[in-house]
Design a protein around this motif. Structure first.
Motif, short mmCIF file in Angstrom:
data_model
loop_
_atom_site.label_atom_id
_atom_site.label_comp_id
_atom_site.label_asym_id
_atom_site.label_seq_id
_atom_site.Cartn_x
_atom_site.Cartn_y
_atom_site.Cartn_z
N HIS A 1 44.17 119.24 67.61
CA HIS A 1 45.38 119.89 67.90
C HIS A 1 45.53 119.75 69.66
O HIS A 1 44.45 119.81 70.34
N PRO A 2 46.65 119.35 70.13
CA PRO A 2 46.98 119.08 71.26
C PRO A 2 46.57 120.56 72.40
O PRO A 2 45.97 120.29 73.49
N PRO A 3 46.64 121.76 71.78
CA PRO A 3 46.26 122.73 72.59
C PRO A 3 44.48 122.47 72.96
O PRO A 3 44.25 123.21 73.92
N PHE A 4 43.83 122.07 71.96
CA PHE A 4 42.55 122.18 71.93
C PHE A 4 42.20 120.73 72.87
O PHE A 4 41.01 121.29 73.78
N LEU A 5 42.86 119.84 72.83
CA LEU A 5 42.59 118.83 73.76
C LEU A 5 42.97 118.92 75.07
O LEU A 5 42.17 118.70 76.30
N LYS A 6 43.79 119.93 75.38
CA LYS A 6 44.29 120.33 76.73
C LYS A 6 43.01 121.19 77.22
O LYS A 6 42.59 121.07 78.32
N ILE A 7 42.28 122.25 76.31
CA ILE A 7 41.07 122.63 76.81
C ILE A 7 39.98 121.78 77.11
O ILE A 7 39.37 121.88 78.14
N MET A 8 39.75 120.72 76.50
CA MET A 8 38.70 119.59 76.60
C MET A 8 39.03 119.17 78.12
O MET A 8 38.28 119.00 78.95
N ASP A 9 40.41 118.97 78.39
CA ASP A 9 40.81 118.22 79.58
C ASP A 9 40.52 119.13 80.64
O ASP A 9 40.14 118.91 81.91
N GLU A 10 40.64 120.45 80.52
CA GLU A 10 40.49 121.46 81.61
C GLU A 10 38.69 121.57 81.81
O GLU A 10 38.27 121.78 82.86
N ILE A 11 37.81 121.52 80.82
CA ILE A 11 36.57 121.42 80.89
C ILE A 11 36.06 120.27 81.76
O ILE A 11 35.48 120.29 82.75
N SER A 12 36.78 118.96 81.59
CA SER A 12 36.52 117.78 82.24
C SER A 12 36.93 117.78 83.69
O SER A 12 36.16 117.75 84.71
N ASP A 13 38.01 118.71 84.01
CA ASP A 13 38.44 118.85 85.44
C ASP A 13 37.55 119.86 86.20
O ASP A 13 37.05 119.50 87.20
N TYR A 14 37.13 120.75 85.53
CA TYR A 14 36.01 121.75 86.19
C TYR A 14 34.64 121.09 86.34
O TYR A 14 34.17 121.38 87.53
N LEU A 15 34.42 120.20 85.55
CA LEU A 15 33.07 119.53 85.64
C LEU A 15 33.08 118.45 86.84
O LEU A 15 31.87 118.20 87.61
N ARG A 16 34.24 117.90 87.02
CA ARG A 16 34.43 116.88 88.26
C ARG A 16 34.02 117.69 89.47
O ARG A 16 33.32 117.04 90.63
N TYR A 17 34.62 119.08 89.68
CA TYR A 17 34.39 119.81 90.80
C TYR A 17 32.92 120.15 90.87
O TYR A 17 32.27 120.01 91.90
N LEU A 18 32.14 120.82 89.76
CA LEU A 18 30.88 120.93 89.91
C LEU A 18 29.70 120.04 90.17
O LEU A 18 28.87 120.01 90.92
N PHE A 19 30.40 118.76 89.54
CA PHE A 19 29.47 117.53 89.82
C PHE A 19 29.65 116.94 91.18
O PHE A 19 29.09 115.99 91.54
#
Length: 410
Positions: A70-88
Motif C-alpha cells: 500500500h502506498p502509505p506503507f511504502l512511504k514509511i519504508m522510504d522514511e526508514i531509508s532516509d533516516y538510515l542514510r543519516y545514521l550511516f
C-alpha cells in the motif's frame, strides 16, 4: 492412550539438573484451557541486547495494519531509508531494513557481495567473526580467518599486512564485538581495502547510533546493524547499507545469488532502489512502524548528542564499577566498547548468582559472557533508550549489593 496421558503429565512434572522444566507437548487428548491475556513481566534490559524499546516505537506497533504494498506503507519504508542514510552517514540510495534479525542482514552481505570460490578475510576475535566465517563457508567462499584472542583488536598495520598477503575479495570486521566487549577501529581501514581492490564489510549491530560511524567518509562498502540496541527499536528488522561500488559487484555476478530470501536485487526493488516497486516478500508491517518511530526519535536527538550521551553513560558506569572494585575485561582503553561492556568476574565470585540477584530483586538483566568469554565476564549494555543515568546507577547498585551478598571485598 491412558499410558500416553500419564507419561505426558509425568514429563510436565520432571525437572532437569539445572532446574529447567522439560518441554512437554500437548497431545490430541489434551483440552486447551481458555485463552488468557498474555502475561509479560516488566524488565530493564541492560544486557547485550535487545535493549528496552522507546515507548514511541512500542506504541507505533499497535497502529492499524496496512498492506505491504500500500502506498502509505511504502512511504514509511522510504522514511526508514532516509533516516538510515543519516545514521550511516551516507549519500547512497541503497539503504533498507532487512526483514529479520542481524543474522539475516549478515547473510545478505555475504551471500550477495561474494560468489563461490572468492576469498574473504574475516577478523575473528569473538563470536561474530566465527559466525561470519561459518556462514561464508556455507556459501562456498574461501575463508581466511585473522584470529586474535577475545579482548583484543586489530591495528591498521596488521590488517594491511594480512590483505597484502592473502589478497581477499572482501574483508569483514565487527565494529563492536559484543561477546568480548571490544570496539574495532574502522576509520582508515576502508582506504586500505579500496587500494587493494578489496571490499569492506562491517558489522555495526550494537554500535550504530552509540559511537561515531561514517560510511562514506571511511570507505565502507557494505554495513549492517540491528534495530534492537542503540537505535531503541524492537528486534526484527535490521538496517543495511551498500555503496555504488558494492552494487556494481552484485549486478555483475557470474552466478545467481544462492539465497532468494536475502537477494538484495529483489529486496532492493521492493525498497524502490531502481525506480520501481515490486513484491518480494511481505514486509513485517508493524515492526517497520516501530523501527520508523525509533529511528525518528534517534535522528531527532542528532548524532553528536547521541554519541555524547552514550559515552557519558559509559563513563558513569565505569566510575561506579570501579568503586565496587571491578575491572574491565578489555585491557586497552581504546579498544573498549562503550555500548556493551565486559566486566571481569573476580576470583571467588559466582557470576551467574550475581546476575540472578539483579533479576530477582530489580527485574534487571545483567548478562554473562558469550562464546570465548563464557564464565569469565558479565556483560552490561548501555544502549539507546536505556542509556540514561537512572538505569546505569541501578546497574551499579545491583553490582554492589550482589557482591556484598557474596562477601566480596575489593
Amino acid at each position: 492412550m491412558a499410558l500416553r496421558i500419564a507419561l505426558t503429565h509425568a514429563l510436565r512434572r520432571t525437572k532437569t539438573a539445572s532446574n529447567v522444566a522439560v518441554r512437554a507437548f500437548a497431545s490430541t487428548a489434551d483440552i486447551p484451557k481458555p485463552a488468557s491475556v498474555i502475561n509479560v513481566p516488566q524488565r530493564i534490559l541492560m544486557g547485550p541486547g535487545p535493549s528496552n524499546s522507546h515507548p514511541r516505537a512500542l506504541a507505533a506497533q499497535s497502529l492499524p495494519m496496512l498492506g505491504h504494498m500500500h502506498p502509505p506503507f511504502l512511504k514509511i519504508m522510504d522514511e526508514i531509508s532516509d533516516y538510515l542514510r543519516y545514521l550511516f552517514q551516507t549519500d547512497s540510495k541503497y539503504t533498507c531494513a532487512i526483514s529479520g534479525s542481524g543474522h539475516m542482514a549478515m547473510e545478505a552481505c555475504i551471500a550477495n557481495l561474494l560468489e563461490p570460490g572468492e576469498k574473504i578475510l574475516v577478523g575473528e576475535n569473538g563470536i561474530w567473526g566465527t559466525r561470519v566465517a561459518d556462514m561464508s563457508d556455507r556459501f562456498g567462499l574461501e575463508v581466511v580467518c585473522l584470529k586474535k584472542p577475545a579482548g583484543e583488536t586489530y591495528t591498521l598495520a596488521e590488517l594491511e599486512a594480512a590483505i597484502k598477503e592473502h589478497k581477499p575479495k572482501a574483508l569483514f570486521l565487527c565494529a563492536g564485538e559484543s561477546s568480548a566487549g571490544t570496539m574495532q577501529q574502522i576509520e582508515g581501514v576502508g582506504a586500505i581495502t579500496k587500494a587493494n581492490d578489496c571490499f569492506f564489510i562491517v558489522d555495526t549491530v550494537c554500535t550504530l547510533g552509540g559511537v561515531p560511524f561514517k560510511a562514506d567518509e571511511w570507505d565502507v562498502d557494505m554495513v549492517y546493524s540491528g534495530g534492537q540496541k542503540a537505535l531503541s527499536a524492537p528486534p526484527g528488522a535490521s538496517p543495511l547499507m551498500m555503496n555504488e561500488r558494492a552494487m556494481q559487484k552484485i549486478k555483475n555476478r557470474k552466478t545467481k545469488c544462492r539465497t532468494y530470501n536475502a537477494d538484495l536485487l529483489l529486496i532492493g526493488d521492493y525498497w524502490g532502489w531502481f525506480g520501481s516497486r515490486s513484491y518480494h516478500h511481505t514486509g513485517p508491517v508493524s515492526n517497520f512502524y516501530g523501527l520508523r518511530e525509533a529511528l525518528a526519535v534517534t535522528c531527532e536527538e542528532g548524532l553528536e548528542p547521541l554519541w555524547a550521551r552514550h559515552h557519558a553513560m559509559y563513563e558513569l558506569l565505569w566510575a561506579g564499577l570501579g568503586e565496587a572494585g571491578l575491572e574491565p575485561f578489555v585491557k586497552d582503553p581504546k579498544s573498549r566498547l562503550p555500548c556493551v561492556n565486559t566486566i571481569t568476574v573476580p576470583q571467588g565470585v559466582d557470576g551467574p548468582a550475581l546476575s540472578n540477584f539483579a533479576m530477582q530483586k530489580y527485574n534487571l538483566e545483567i548478562a554473562g559472557g558469550l562464546g570465548p568469554t563464557a564464565g569469565k565476564v558479565w556483560r552490561v549494555g548501555v544502549m539507546g533508550y536505556n542509556a540514561r543515568p537512572m538505569n546505569v546507577n541501578l546497574v551499579v547498585t545491583a553490582f554492589k549489593e550482589g557482591l556484598a551478598v557474596q562477601g566480596y571485598k575489593k
